[in-house]
Design a protein around this motif. Structure first.
Motif, PDB file in Angstrom:
ATOM      1  N   PRO A   1       9.898  13.916  -1.426  1.00  0.00           N
ATOM      2  CA  PRO A   1      10.834  15.015  -1.654  1.00  0.00           C
ATOM      3  C   PRO A   1      11.648  14.699  -3.136  1.00  0.00           C
ATOM      4  O   PRO A   1      12.575  15.420  -3.596  1.00  0.00           O
ATOM      5  CB  PRO A   1      11.613  15.435  -0.692  1.00  0.00           C
ATOM      6  N   SER A   2      11.590  13.303  -3.404  1.00  0.00           N
ATOM      7  CA  SER A   2      12.496  12.944  -4.476  1.00  0.00           C
ATOM      8  C   SER A   2      12.047  11.859  -5.277  1.00  0.00           C
ATOM      9  O   SER A   2      10.988  11.039  -4.542  1.00  0.00           O
ATOM     10  CB  SER A   2      13.974  12.549  -4.313  1.00  0.00           C
ATOM     11  N   PRO A   3      12.310  11.712  -6.585  1.00  0.00           N
ATOM     12  CA  PRO A   3      11.641  10.555  -7.132  1.00  0.00           C
ATOM     13  C   PRO A   3      12.016   9.050  -6.474  1.00  0.00           C
ATOM     14  O   PRO A   3      11.279   8.051  -6.756  1.00  0.00           O
ATOM     15  CB  PRO A   3      12.488  10.635  -8.507  1.00  0.00           C
ATOM     16  N   THR A   4      13.205   8.975  -5.705  1.00  0.00           N
ATOM     17  CA  THR A   4      13.489   7.672  -5.276  1.00  0.00           C
ATOM     18  C   THR A   4      13.167   7.396  -3.904  1.00  0.00           C
ATOM     19  O   THR A   4      13.286   6.339  -3.216  1.00  0.00           O
ATOM     20  CB  THR A   4      14.957   7.567  -5.334  1.00  0.00           C
ATOM     21  N   ASP A   5      12.347   8.642  -3.145  1.00  0.00           N
ATOM     22  CA  ASP A   5      12.147   8.352  -1.719  1.00  0.00           C
ATOM     23  C   ASP A   5      11.247   9.488  -1.424  1.00  0.00           C
ATOM     24  O   ASP A   5      11.379  10.575  -1.379  1.00  0.00           O
ATOM     25  CB  ASP A   5      13.262   8.302  -0.947  1.00  0.00           C
ATOM     26  N   GLY A   6       9.941   9.173  -1.117  1.00  0.00           N
ATOM     27  CA  GLY A   6       8.693  10.083  -0.831  1.00  0.00           C
ATOM     28  C   GLY A   6       7.462   9.829  -0.941  1.00  0.00           C
ATOM     29  O   GLY A   6       7.241   8.563  -1.238  1.00  0.00           O
ATOM     30  N   THR A   7       6.533  10.778  -1.094  1.00  0.00           N
ATOM     31  CA  THR A   7       5.002  10.478  -1.240  1.00  0.00           C
ATOM     32  C   THR A   7       4.926   9.812  -2.778  1.00  0.00           C
ATOM     33  O   THR A   7       5.547  10.347  -3.739  1.00  0.00           O
ATOM     34  CB  THR A   7       4.389  12.045  -1.626  1.00  0.00           C
ATOM     35  N   PRO A   8       4.147   8.889  -2.843  1.00  0.00           N
ATOM     36  CA  PRO A   8       4.152   8.099  -4.161  1.00  0.00           C
ATOM     37  C   PRO A   8       3.251   8.617  -5.198  1.00  0.00           C
ATOM     38  O   PRO A   8       2.331   9.618  -4.803  1.00  0.00           O
ATOM     39  CB  PRO A   8       3.144   6.876  -3.780  1.00  0.00           C
ATOM     40  N   VAL A   9       3.849   8.660  -6.569  1.00  0.00           N
ATOM     41  CA  VAL A   9       3.204   9.484  -7.584  1.00  0.00           C
ATOM     42  C   VAL A   9       1.605   9.169  -7.813  1.00  0.00           C
ATOM     43  O   VAL A   9       0.879   9.720  -7.824  1.00  0.00           O
ATOM     44  CB  VAL A   9       4.007   9.464  -8.695  1.00  0.00           C
ATOM     45  N   SER A  10       1.536   7.735  -7.402  1.00  0.00           N
ATOM     46  CA  SER A  10       0.157   6.980  -7.863  1.00  0.00           C
ATOM     47  C   SER A  10      -0.177   6.707  -6.183  1.00  0.00           C
ATOM     48  O   SER A  10       0.448   5.687  -5.566  1.00  0.00           O
ATOM     49  CB  SER A  10       0.441   5.592  -8.373  1.00  0.00           C
ATOM     50  N   PRO A  11      -1.105   7.470  -5.778  1.00  0.00           N
ATOM     51  CA  PRO A  11      -1.511   7.346  -4.320  1.00  0.00           C
ATOM     52  C   PRO A  11      -1.973   5.992  -3.896  1.00  0.00           C
ATOM     53  O   PRO A  11      -2.779   5.349  -4.818  1.00  0.00           O
ATOM     54  CB  PRO A  11      -2.185   8.293  -3.968  1.00  0.00           C
ATOM     55  N   ILE A  12      -2.158   5.465  -2.794  1.00  0.00           N
ATOM     56  CA  ILE A  12      -2.841   4.227  -2.441  1.00  0.00           C
ATOM     57  C   ILE A  12      -2.911   4.251  -0.848  1.00  0.00           C
ATOM     58  O   ILE A  12      -2.156   4.963   0.018  1.00  0.00           O
ATOM     59  CB  ILE A  12      -1.912   2.673  -2.515  1.00  0.00           C
ATOM     60  N   SER A  13      -4.161   4.094  -0.381  1.00  0.00           N
ATOM     61  CA  SER A  13      -4.857   4.274   0.858  1.00  0.00           C
ATOM     62  C   SER A  13      -5.414   3.079   1.588  1.00  0.00           C
ATOM     63  O   SER A  13      -6.068   2.315   0.596  1.00  0.00           O
ATOM     64  CB  SER A  13      -5.862   5.328   0.866  1.00  0.00           C
ATOM     65  N   ILE A  14      -5.006   2.721   2.682  1.00  0.00           N
ATOM     66  CA  ILE A  14      -5.845   1.482   3.268  1.00  0.00           C
ATOM     67  C   ILE A  14      -7.071   1.965   3.527  1.00  0.00           C
ATOM     68  O   ILE A  14      -7.474   3.016   4.011  1.00  0.00           O
ATOM     69  CB  ILE A  14      -5.025   1.185   4.658  1.00  0.00           C
ATOM     70  N   LEU A  15      -8.198   1.134   3.241  1.00  0.00           N
ATOM     71  CA  LEU A  15      -9.621   1.505   3.496  1.00  0.00           C
ATOM     72  C   LEU A  15     -10.161   0.713   4.586  1.00  0.00           C
ATOM     73  O   LEU A  15     -10.866   1.247   5.300  1.00  0.00           O
ATOM     74  CB  LEU A  15     -10.402   1.263   2.466  1.00  0.00           C
ATOM     75  N   SER A  16      -9.563  -0.498   5.074  1.00  0.00           N
ATOM     76  CA  SER A  16     -10.192  -1.289   6.258  1.00  0.00           C
ATOM     77  C   SER A  16      -9.094  -2.568   6.326  1.00  0.00           C
ATOM     78  O   SER A  16      -8.442  -2.880   5.348  1.00  0.00           O
ATOM     79  CB  SER A  16     -11.440  -1.892   5.857  1.00  0.00           C
ATOM     80  N   VAL A  17      -8.953  -2.886   7.456  1.00  0.00           N
ATOM     81  CA  VAL A  17      -8.090  -3.969   7.875  1.00  0.00           C
ATOM     82  C   VAL A  17      -9.172  -5.087   8.541  1.00  0.00           C
ATOM     83  O   VAL A  17      -9.260  -4.759   9.503  1.00  0.00           O
ATOM     84  CB  VAL A  17      -6.661  -3.525   8.541  1.00  0.00           C
ATOM     85  N   SER A  18      -9.091  -6.264   8.125  1.00  0.00           N
ATOM     86  CA  SER A  18      -9.659  -7.382   8.997  1.00  0.00           C
ATOM     87  C   SER A  18      -8.682  -8.384   9.233  1.00  0.00           C
ATOM     88  O   SER A  18      -7.943  -8.680   8.333  1.00  0.00           O
ATOM     89  CB  SER A  18     -11.058  -7.898   8.141  1.00  0.00           C
ATOM     90  N   VAL A  19      -8.653  -9.246  10.169  1.00  0.00           N
ATOM     91  CA  VAL A  19      -8.033 -10.066  10.790  1.00  0.00           C
ATOM     92  C   VAL A  19      -8.499 -11.175  11.146  1.00  0.00           C
ATOM     93  O   VAL A  19      -9.555 -11.134  12.039  1.00  0.00           O
ATOM     94  CB  VAL A  19      -6.948  -9.482  11.869  1.00  0.00           C
ATOM     95  N   THR A  20      -8.070 -12.469  10.843  1.00  0.00           N
ATOM     96  CA  THR A  20      -8.655 -13.580  11.503  1.00  0.00           C
ATOM     97  C   THR A  20      -7.413 -14.662  11.764  1.00  0.00           C
ATOM     98  O   THR A  20      -6.702 -14.659  11.175  1.00  0.00           O
ATOM     99  CB  THR A  20      -9.638 -14.656  10.491  1.00  0.00           C
ATOM    100  N   GLU A  21      -7.839 -15.370  12.889  1.00  0.00           N
ATOM    101  CA  GLU A  21      -6.695 -16.532  13.141  1.00  0.00           C
ATOM    102  C   GLU A  21      -6.958 -17.690  12.386  1.00  0.00           C
ATOM    103  O   GLU A  21      -7.840 -17.927  12.041  1.00  0.00           O
ATOM    104  CB  GLU A  21      -6.944 -16.993  14.622  1.00  0.00           C
ATOM    105  N   LYS A  22      -5.442 -17.997  11.910  1.00  0.00           N
ATOM    106  CA  LYS A  22      -5.382 -19.134  10.885  1.00  0.00           C
ATOM    107  C   LYS A  22      -5.120 -20.415  11.706  1.00  0.00           C
ATOM    108  O   LYS A  22      -4.133 -20.555  12.597  1.00  0.00           O
ATOM    109  CB  LYS A  22      -4.086 -18.960  10.148  1.00  0.00           C
ATOM    110  N   LYS A  23      -6.108 -21.364  11.537  1.00  0.00           N
ATOM    111  CA  LYS A  23      -6.130 -22.624  12.115  1.00  0.00           C
ATOM    112  C   LYS A  23      -5.143 -23.613  11.668  1.00  0.00           C
ATOM    113  O   LYS A  23      -5.331 -23.556  10.652  1.00  0.00           O
ATOM    114  CB  LYS A  23      -7.527 -23.168  12.600  1.00  0.00           C
ATOM    115  N   ALA A  24      -4.638 -24.343  12.704  1.00  0.00           N
ATOM    116  CA  ALA A  24      -3.696 -25.393  12.026  1.00  0.00           C
ATOM    117  C   ALA A  24      -4.536 -26.479  11.056  1.00  0.00           C
ATOM    118  O   ALA A  24      -5.655 -26.546  11.479  1.00  0.00           O
ATOM    119  CB  ALA A  24      -2.965 -25.983  13.318  1.00  0.00           C
TER     120      ALA A  24
END
Length: 283
Positions: free
Chosen positions: A260-283
């Motif tokens: 609804p405003s230039p300072t807070d709202g839907t981005p002019v340049s859209p970006i979408s998450i396509l996929s998320v993969s997660v792995t455990e980080k070993k020490a």
């Protein structure tokens, strides 16, 4: 007393009353007074609306970012995907995909024991490139357990980042498959690891919520500049950080918001998450 004396006394009494009486209010003056009252009321209402919106975002079962809430707008992604009116692609980005026909829902909060004491690496593929996150299960086990669960079940595949803020607070908010800022996974949980001073550094990964401290769900935000947020209500859970791809977030923020405003709202340049993969980080 003669009639002449009575008339003189009445005249003097009338003159004294006229000296102390308030001047009559003209129609024009009365209109200005009414307008002033109406304007003051409008300003008060606007302040009440604006402050919650600044505090955060919506998530989980509505009312809501907030969060504070980010209502659906005419520029939200359509079911068929592509650009909304007024949007333009940033360099290196592709058109956003269609929204999920039926966003996935769950009812049970994932057990935090599955993430407690562990560190995970999340690879978030977006329509503008890859963003890599490190998730801290030691400091925010419930939040990380939920994030890992939602990633593995494909909850965000795909989903738009529906909100960018560019003044006062500096965040890109994602995680709602409906693209409205009102959606959640079907469960909620409480706050973890919120900074006492309300400071969220550049590249922080945190949870969005409503004014209810127990409304964390599937929406999260990334800070692309240091941001101060209110601590009233418990603050916002920090559960990780961006280790790669923050320049993508900065690029989206640089083009500001459309509505609804230039300072807070839907981005002019859209970006979408396509996929998320997660792995455990070993020490």
């Amino acid at each position: 007393m003669t009639k002449e004396q009575e008339r003189a006394r009445a005249r003097r009494r009338h003159e004294e009353q006229q000296k102390t009486a308030k001047p009559p209010v003209s129609d024009a003056t009365r209109d200005k007074q009414v307008f002033g009252v109406i304007l003051a009321f409008i300003l008060i209402v606007a302040a009440v609306i604006a402050v919650p919106k600044l505090l955060g975002s919506s998530d989980g079962p509505q009312p809501a970012a907030g969060g504070s809430t980010t209502p659906a707008t005419s520029t939200s992604p359509t079911s068929s995907g592509g650009l909304a009116e007024g949007q333009k692609l940033a360099a290196g980005c592709t058109a956003p995909p269609a929204l999920q026909a039926t966003p996935k829902k769950q009812t049970k909060v994932p057990a935090k024991a599955t993430a407690a004491g562990k560190t995970f690496v999340a690879t978030v593929k977006t329509s503008c490139g890859v963003i890599t996150l490190e998730l801290d299960g030691a400091k925010a086990p419930q939040t990380v357990a939920s994030f890992v669960n939602l990633a593995k079940t494909g909850y965000w595949a795909p989903s738009p980042c529906h909100r960018v803020t560019t003044q006062g607070i500096y965040v890109l908010q994602c995680g709602d498959p409906t693209g409205t800022g009102q959606g959640g996974p079907g469960y909620t949980f409480g706050i973890e690891n919120a900074p006492k001073n309300g400071t969220y550094g550049r590249g922080v990964l945190a949870m969005a919520r409503t004014q209810d401290p127990n409304s964390n769900g599937g929406q999260f935000f990334i800070t692309y500049k240091e941001t101060r947020l209110p601590t009233e209500g418990g603050g916002y859970t920090i559960f990780g950080k961006v280790t790669k791809g923050l320049d993508i977030v900065e690029k989206i923020a640089a083009n500001k918001a459309l509505a609804p405003s230039p300072t807070d709202g839907t981005p002019v340049s859209p970006i979408s998450i396509l996929s998320v993969s997660v792995t455990e980080k070993k020490a």
